[in-house]
Design a protein around this motif. Structure first.
Motif, mmCIF file in Angstrom:
data_model
loop_
_atom_site.group_PDB
_atom_site.id
_atom_site.type_symbol
_atom_site.label_atom_id
_atom_site.label_comp_id
_atom_site.label_asym_id
_atom_site.label_seq_id
_atom_site.Cartn_x
_atom_site.Cartn_y
_atom_site.Cartn_z
ATOM 1 N N HIS A 205 0.842 -1.196 0.000
ATOM 2 C CA HIS A 205 0.000 0.000 0.000
ATOM 3 C C HIS A 205 0.874 1.242 0.000
ATOM 4 O O HIS A 205 2.035 1.213 0.419
ATOM 5 C CB HIS A 205 -0.960 0.010 1.198
ATOM 6 C CG HIS A 205 -0.266 -0.023 2.518
ATOM 7 N ND1 HIS A 205 0.147 1.116 3.164
ATOM 8 C CD2 HIS A 205 0.106 -1.064 3.296
ATOM 9 C CE1 HIS A 205 0.730 0.777 4.297
ATOM 10 N NE2 HIS A 205 0.723 -0.535 4.402
ATOM 11 N N SER A 206 0.308 2.322 -0.508
ATOM 12 C CA SER A 206 0.991 3.607 -0.550
ATOM 13 C C SER A 206 -0.053 4.709 -0.580
ATOM 14 O O SER A 206 -0.813 4.826 -1.545
ATOM 15 C CB SER A 206 1.883 3.701 -1.795
ATOM 16 O OG SER A 206 2.535 4.954 -1.861
ATOM 17 N N GLU A 207 -0.134 5.456 0.492
ATOM 18 C CA GLU A 207 -1.004 6.628 0.576
ATOM 19 C C GLU A 207 -2.410 6.391 0.033
ATOM 20 O O GLU A 207 -2.853 7.057 -0.900
ATOM 21 C CB GLU A 207 -0.341 7.808 -0.128
ATOM 22 C CG GLU A 207 0.972 8.194 0.528
ATOM 23 C CD GLU A 207 1.551 9.473 -0.016
ATOM 24 O OE1 GLU A 207 0.805 10.279 -0.594
ATOM 25 O OE2 GLU A 207 2.756 9.660 0.154
ATOM 26 N N HIS B 164 -3.676 3.844 -1.641
ATOM 27 C CA HIS B 164 -3.786 2.880 -2.727
ATOM 28 C C HIS B 164 -3.206 1.555 -2.253
ATOM 29 O O HIS B 164 -2.221 1.538 -1.516
ATOM 30 C CB HIS B 164 -3.015 3.345 -3.966
ATOM 31 C CG HIS B 164 -3.696 4.418 -4.733
ATOM 32 N ND1 HIS B 164 -3.946 5.669 -4.225
ATOM 33 C CD2 HIS B 164 -4.182 4.425 -5.998
ATOM 34 C CE1 HIS B 164 -4.551 6.409 -5.127
ATOM 35 N NE2 HIS B 164 -4.709 5.678 -6.216
ATOM 36 N N GLU C 292 3.807 2.303 -5.295
ATOM 37 C CA GLU C 292 4.383 3.521 -4.729
ATOM 38 C C GLU C 292 3.792 4.737 -5.415
ATOM 39 O O GLU C 292 3.517 4.711 -6.616
ATOM 40 C CB GLU C 292 5.904 3.568 -4.933
ATOM 41 C CG GLU C 292 6.694 2.558 -4.149
ATOM 42 C CD GLU C 292 6.754 2.831 -2.661
ATOM 43 O OE1 GLU C 292 6.578 4.006 -2.253
ATOM 44 O OE2 GLU C 292 6.963 1.873 -1.913
ATOM 45 N N ARG C 293 3.627 5.800 -4.641
ATOM 46 C CA ARG C 293 3.289 7.094 -5.218
ATOM 47 C C ARG C 293 4.587 7.695 -5.741
ATOM 48 O O ARG C 293 5.611 7.647 -5.072
ATOM 49 C CB ARG C 293 2.666 8.023 -4.182
ATOM 50 C CG ARG C 293 2.211 9.362 -4.779
ATOM 51 C CD ARG C 293 1.515 10.244 -3.755
ATOM 52 N NE ARG C 293 2.405 10.659 -2.684
ATOM 53 C CZ ARG C 293 3.248 11.700 -2.753
ATOM 54 N NH1 ARG C 293 3.332 12.420 -3.855
ATOM 55 N NH2 ARG C 293 4.003 12.011 -1.725
ATOM 56 N N ILE C 294 4.561 8.249 -6.935
ATOM 57 C CA ILE C 294 5.743 8.887 -7.513
ATOM 58 C C ILE C 294 5.980 10.196 -6.767
ATOM 59 O O ILE C 294 5.092 11.048 -6.697
ATOM 60 C CB ILE C 294 5.559 9.131 -9.023
ATOM 61 C CG1 ILE C 294 5.397 7.789 -9.734
ATOM 62 C CG2 ILE C 294 6.728 9.929 -9.591
ATOM 63 C CD1 ILE C 294 4.989 7.895 -11.181
ATOM 64 N N ARG C 295 7.174 10.310 -6.175
ATOM 65 C CA ARG C 295 7.516 11.479 -5.365
ATOM 66 C C ARG C 295 8.791 12.114 -5.912
ATOM 67 O O ARG C 295 9.891 11.693 -5.563
ATOM 68 C CB ARG C 295 7.715 11.065 -3.910
ATOM 69 C CG ARG C 295 6.505 10.395 -3.306
ATOM 70 C CD ARG C 295 6.711 9.942 -1.873
ATOM 71 N NE ARG C 295 7.876 9.120 -1.609
ATOM 72 C CZ ARG C 295 7.948 7.796 -1.788
ATOM 73 N NH1 ARG C 295 6.920 7.139 -2.285
ATOM 74 N NH2 ARG C 295 9.039 7.130 -1.484
ATOM 75 N N ASN D 76 10.120 9.049 -13.005
ATOM 76 C CA ASN D 76 9.086 8.028 -13.227
ATOM 77 C C ASN D 76 9.703 6.647 -13.416
ATOM 78 O O ASN D 76 9.208 5.653 -12.875
ATOM 79 C CB ASN D 76 8.228 8.382 -14.436
ATOM 80 C CG ASN D 76 7.247 9.493 -14.132
ATOM 81 O OD1 ASN D 76 7.223 10.049 -13.032
ATOM 82 N ND2 ASN D 76 6.446 9.850 -15.107
ATOM 83 N N ASP E 210 -3.025 7.647 -11.959
ATOM 84 C CA ASP E 210 -2.129 8.799 -12.089
ATOM 85 C C ASP E 210 -1.294 9.001 -10.837
ATOM 86 O O ASP E 210 -1.821 9.002 -9.716
ATOM 87 C CB ASP E 210 -2.930 10.070 -12.363
ATOM 88 C CG ASP E 210 -3.485 10.109 -13.775
ATOM 89 O OD1 ASP E 210 -2.988 9.344 -14.625
ATOM 90 O OD2 ASP E 210 -4.410 10.902 -14.019
ATOM 91 N N GLY E 211 0.001 9.160 -11.038
ATOM 92 C CA GLY E 211 0.897 9.456 -9.930
ATOM 93 C C GLY E 211 1.373 8.243 -9.153
ATOM 94 O O GLY E 211 2.085 8.396 -8.169
ATOM 95 N N TYR E 212 0.992 7.043 -9.585
ATOM 96 C CA TYR E 212 1.396 5.817 -8.902
ATOM 97 C C TYR E 212 1.988 4.828 -9.897
ATOM 98 O O TYR E 212 1.632 4.832 -11.071
ATOM 99 C CB TYR E 212 0.202 5.146 -8.214
ATOM 100 C CG TYR E 212 -0.275 5.888 -6.999
ATOM 101 C CD1 TYR E 212 0.144 5.511 -5.735
ATOM 102 C CD2 TYR E 212 -1.121 6.979 -7.118
ATOM 103 C CE1 TYR E 212 -0.278 6.208 -4.614
ATOM 104 C CE2 TYR E 212 -1.545 7.684 -6.003
ATOM 105 C CZ TYR E 212 -1.112 7.289 -4.761
ATOM 106 O OH TYR E 212 -1.526 7.982 -3.650
#
Length: 131
Positions: A11-13, A15, A31-34, A65, A106-108
């Motif tokens: 899991h990540s934030e 999701h 993972e969320r892209i940070r 990315n 989006d963003g993951y």
């Protein structure tokens, strides 16, 4: 006989990704892209040598990315193999695994790894658990 199932949860934030297999051991990561991490330093310590080489040759605009894509693939492989990131440093533990990118929104980025020949069918299931 008894059928053995393998599963992995990540899991990540808000999701989550769950992989379940009866074909072999499985690992999953999301993972969320940070942006803003020190990708090259982390890549040197965490991901395998082939992945590091691919990352170093990329245009900087694509590097973040791709770093996260390689990271989740590495984490999925680590979970599948049942080893720690530390013990996997400088080893290409992905050899022999089927590793697949998973659409995560989006963003993951997400991936799963399977230690078996590709099963005859894979059924991706996605749920929006936000409420």
């Amino acid at each position: 006989g008894t059928t053995k199932f393998s599963f992995s949860l990540a899991h990540s934030e808000g999701h989550a990704l769950i992989a379940v297999s009866k074909a072999g051991d499985v690992g999953a990561d999301i993972e969320r892209i940070r942006p803003g991490l020190h990708e090259e330093t982390i890549a040197h310590r965490i991901i395998g040598s082939r992945a590091r080489a691919a990352l170093e040759g990329l245009d900087p605009s694509r590097r973040t990315n791709e770093f996260f894509r390689l990271w989740v693939r590495r984490e999925a492989a680590v979970k599948c193999r049942g080893v720690s990131l530390v013990s996997a440093i400088h080893r290409d533990i992905e050899d022999g695994l089927v590793i697949t990118d998973v659409e995560a929104g989006d963003g993951y980025v997400a991936a799963w790894a399977l230690d078996a020949p590709m099963p005859p069918s894979v059924t991706p299931i996605s749920y929006d658990w936000s409420f």
